[in-house]
Every structure is written in structure tokens, then in C-alpha cells.
Motif scaffolding. Structure first.
Motif, mmCIF file in Angstrom:
data_model
loop_
_atom_site.group_PDB
_atom_site.id
_atom_site.type_symbol
_atom_site.label_atom_id
_atom_site.label_comp_id
_atom_site.label_asym_id
_atom_site.label_seq_id
_atom_site.Cartn_x
_atom_site.Cartn_y
_atom_site.Cartn_z
ATOM 1 N N ALA A 132 0.838 -1.355 -0.065
ATOM 2 C CA ALA A 132 0.039 0.037 -0.017
ATOM 3 C C ALA A 132 0.949 1.279 0.160
ATOM 4 O O ALA A 132 0.344 2.244 -0.740
ATOM 5 C CB ALA A 132 -0.991 -0.088 1.187
ATOM 6 N N LEU A 133 1.857 1.314 0.836
ATOM 7 C CA LEU A 133 2.570 2.414 0.969
ATOM 8 C C LEU A 133 3.524 2.574 -0.676
ATOM 9 O O LEU A 133 3.677 3.800 -0.850
ATOM 10 C CB LEU A 133 3.921 2.035 2.011
ATOM 11 C CG LEU A 133 4.633 3.461 2.623
ATOM 12 C CD1 LEU A 133 3.877 4.229 3.324
ATOM 13 C CD2 LEU A 133 5.703 2.948 3.283
ATOM 14 N N ASN A 134 4.009 1.592 -1.005
ATOM 15 C CA ASN A 134 4.609 1.920 -2.384
ATOM 16 C C ASN A 134 3.676 2.489 -3.463
ATOM 17 O O ASN A 134 4.007 3.170 -4.286
ATOM 18 C CB ASN A 134 5.220 0.512 -2.825
ATOM 19 C CG ASN A 134 6.642 0.193 -2.039
ATOM 20 O OD1 ASN A 134 7.191 1.202 -1.379
ATOM 21 N ND2 ASN A 134 7.001 -1.008 -2.022
ATOM 22 N N ALA A 135 2.244 1.862 -3.604
ATOM 23 C CA ALA A 135 1.322 2.143 -4.582
ATOM 24 C C ALA A 135 1.110 3.815 -4.250
ATOM 25 O O ALA A 135 0.964 4.467 -5.134
ATOM 26 C CB ALA A 135 0.202 1.372 -4.258
ATOM 27 N N TRP A 136 0.908 4.114 -2.865
ATOM 28 C CA TRP A 136 0.807 5.551 -2.589
ATOM 29 C C TRP A 136 1.766 6.497 -3.025
ATOM 30 O O TRP A 136 1.770 7.421 -3.886
ATOM 31 C CB TRP A 136 0.226 5.647 -1.075
ATOM 32 C CG TRP A 136 0.113 7.099 -0.885
ATOM 33 C CD1 TRP A 136 -0.589 8.156 -1.421
ATOM 34 C CD2 TRP A 136 0.708 7.870 0.326
ATOM 35 N NE1 TRP A 136 -0.764 9.192 -0.536
ATOM 36 C CE2 TRP A 136 0.170 9.226 0.571
ATOM 37 C CE3 TRP A 136 1.398 7.273 1.654
ATOM 38 C CZ2 TRP A 136 0.298 9.960 1.291
ATOM 39 C CZ3 TRP A 136 1.720 8.304 2.446
ATOM 40 C CH2 TRP A 136 1.241 9.573 2.408
ATOM 41 N N PHE A 137 2.946 6.081 -2.972
ATOM 42 C CA PHE A 137 4.281 6.897 -3.428
ATOM 43 C C PHE A 137 4.444 7.009 -4.882
ATOM 44 O O PHE A 137 4.632 7.939 -5.235
ATOM 45 C CB PHE A 137 5.522 6.278 -2.553
ATOM 46 C CG PHE A 137 5.776 6.062 -1.449
ATOM 47 C CD1 PHE A 137 4.920 6.996 -0.665
ATOM 48 C CD2 PHE A 137 6.663 5.596 -0.790
ATOM 49 C CE1 PHE A 137 5.038 7.202 0.856
ATOM 50 C CE2 PHE A 137 7.163 5.787 0.796
ATOM 51 C CZ PHE A 137 6.204 6.394 1.615
ATOM 52 N N ALA A 138 3.878 5.868 -5.506
ATOM 53 C CA ALA A 138 3.923 5.877 -6.856
ATOM 54 C C ALA A 138 2.782 6.724 -7.585
ATOM 55 O O ALA A 138 2.566 6.744 -8.730
ATOM 56 C CB ALA A 138 3.880 4.486 -7.531
ATOM 57 N N SER A 139 1.818 7.090 -6.802
ATOM 58 C CA SER A 139 0.487 7.510 -7.213
ATOM 59 C C SER A 139 0.695 9.020 -7.805
ATOM 60 O O SER A 139 -0.239 9.891 -8.395
ATOM 61 C CB SER A 139 -0.512 7.622 -6.376
ATOM 62 O OG SER A 139 -0.470 8.597 -5.221
#
Length: 203
Positions: A132-139
Motif C-alpha cells: 500500500a505504501l509503495n502504491a501511494w508513493f507511486a501515485s
């Protein structure tokens, strides 16, 4: 891109003196809302340009208001929810069995080696948080990201960032509305800037 990452634990939830909450879903108490209001006001020195939250009410209700006040979209994500604590999740401590008390004590020593009965494993918990954290950073890019989440969620982020095992989780205890600040740079290990368990305007 390097950025400031602020991790805020939710305030006191209704019934928190009687039970331990994982994915059970009580709302904030009036005190819990006051605690988060105070913590949020203290962030003004570093303007926020991205905000995310667990979907559980004790985080999401405040996060939605905070995002609206800034005119920002709120990134609500189940992956940031607290660990499922199995048979003791939301159950009054006075009703725990002897086996449940023993399991909780062992879990506190090392949640990776001693999962709770019917609970989520530490490996699965940590994996979903970092996905979830990596997906948020990539958004999208941001200079100051704020995540409103749970003590367990924040511990999992810190332990992985600092390369520590789950058995060291107790050194990152956070008070209600406690706050951790990291400097996050994809080219370097995250840097711990601050841990604050004291609210500036609360006795």
C-alpha cells in the motif's frame, strides 16, 4: 524524489480502555478527536500536499476532514488498516481467556514468531502495508506526505525502514495522536527525524 513523511497514530477510540482494537471499528472518542486536532495544528510549519489514511473510522473520519480543509484528495487504503488481532480483536479484556492473555504476552515479545490465535501473521501484515505504501508513493509527487493510521501500521513501516526485526516493535510505542517524521529518499535509506508522543497544547 525525496520527501518528508509524517506518520500519525489515531487518537483515543471509544472503548479503548476496555478492549484492544485491530480491525474492529470503533469511532474516535471526543478526546481522540481533540488529540488529532491538536496534532494537526502543529503540522502547519510543514505544509501538507498529500494525505492518506486507513479506512477504519478512528483514522478515516478525521483524515477526510483534514483533507477537505486543505482541498486535497484523500487516499483511503485498506492496506493501511491495523493488523487483525484474531479472537481478542475488540473483545473486552475482562472476557479474555487465560490462553488469550498468554498469547498476547508472547505476541508482545515477538509478533513474528508468536502470531495471535486466528490473527493475521506479521509477514502478511507487513507485506500489505508496504504494498500500500509503495502504491501511494507511486501515485504522484509530493513534498510532505501525511499518513493517518494505527500503531501497528506505523511500527511495521519503521521496522522495515530501519532494518529491524518485529521483536523490536516495542521500542516504537506511540501514544494516541503520536507522530513520527521521516525523510524519505528513494536513493538512500529513510532517515528518522522525530518521534513525538507529546501534544503541544495538551496537559
Amino acid at each position: 524524489m525525496a520527501f518528508r513523511l509524517t506518520l500519525i497514530r489515531h487518537g483515543v477510540a471509544e472503548g479503548a480502555s476496555e478492549a484492544i482494537f485491530g480491525q474492529s471499528n470503533p469511532p474516535l472518542s471526543a478526546l481522540g478527536r481533540e488529540q488529532l486536532d491538536t496534532r494537526w495544528a502543529a503540522l502547519s510549519a510543514h505544509p501538507v500536499d498529500a494525505i492518506a489514511s486507513s479506512t477504519l473510522a478512528r483514522c478515516a473520519d478525521f483524515a477526510l476532514d483534514a483533507a477537505m480543509s486543505l482541498g486535497l484528495p484523500l487516499h483511503l487504503e485498506r492496506g493501511f488498516n491495523e493488523m487483525s488481532l484474531g479472537s481478542i480483536d475488540g473483545k473486552a479484556k475482562a472476557e479474555w481467556s487465560i490462553a488469550e492473555h498468554t498469547a498476547w504476552d508472547l505476541w508482545q515479545q515477538d509478533p513474528d514468531q508468536h502470531p495471535l490465535p486466528e490473527g493475521e501473521s506479521w509477514a502478511a501484515f507487513s507485506s500489505r502495508i508496504h504494498t500500500a505504501l509503495n502504491a501511494w508513493f507511486a501515485s504522484g509527487d509530493a513534498e510532505h506526505r501525511v499518513l493517518i493510521a494505527h500503531q501497528g501500521t506505523i511500527k511495521a513501516i519503521l521496522l522495515a525502514a530501519l532494518g529491524l526485526p518485529a521483536a523490536r516493535h516495542s521500542q516504537f510505542w506511540l501514544a494516541p495522536a503520536g507522530c513520527v517524521t521521516l525523510w524519505w529518499d528513494e536513493n538512500w535509506p529513510p532517515m528518522l527525524l522525530d518521534i513525538s508522543n507529546t501534544l503541544p497544547d495538551m496537559p
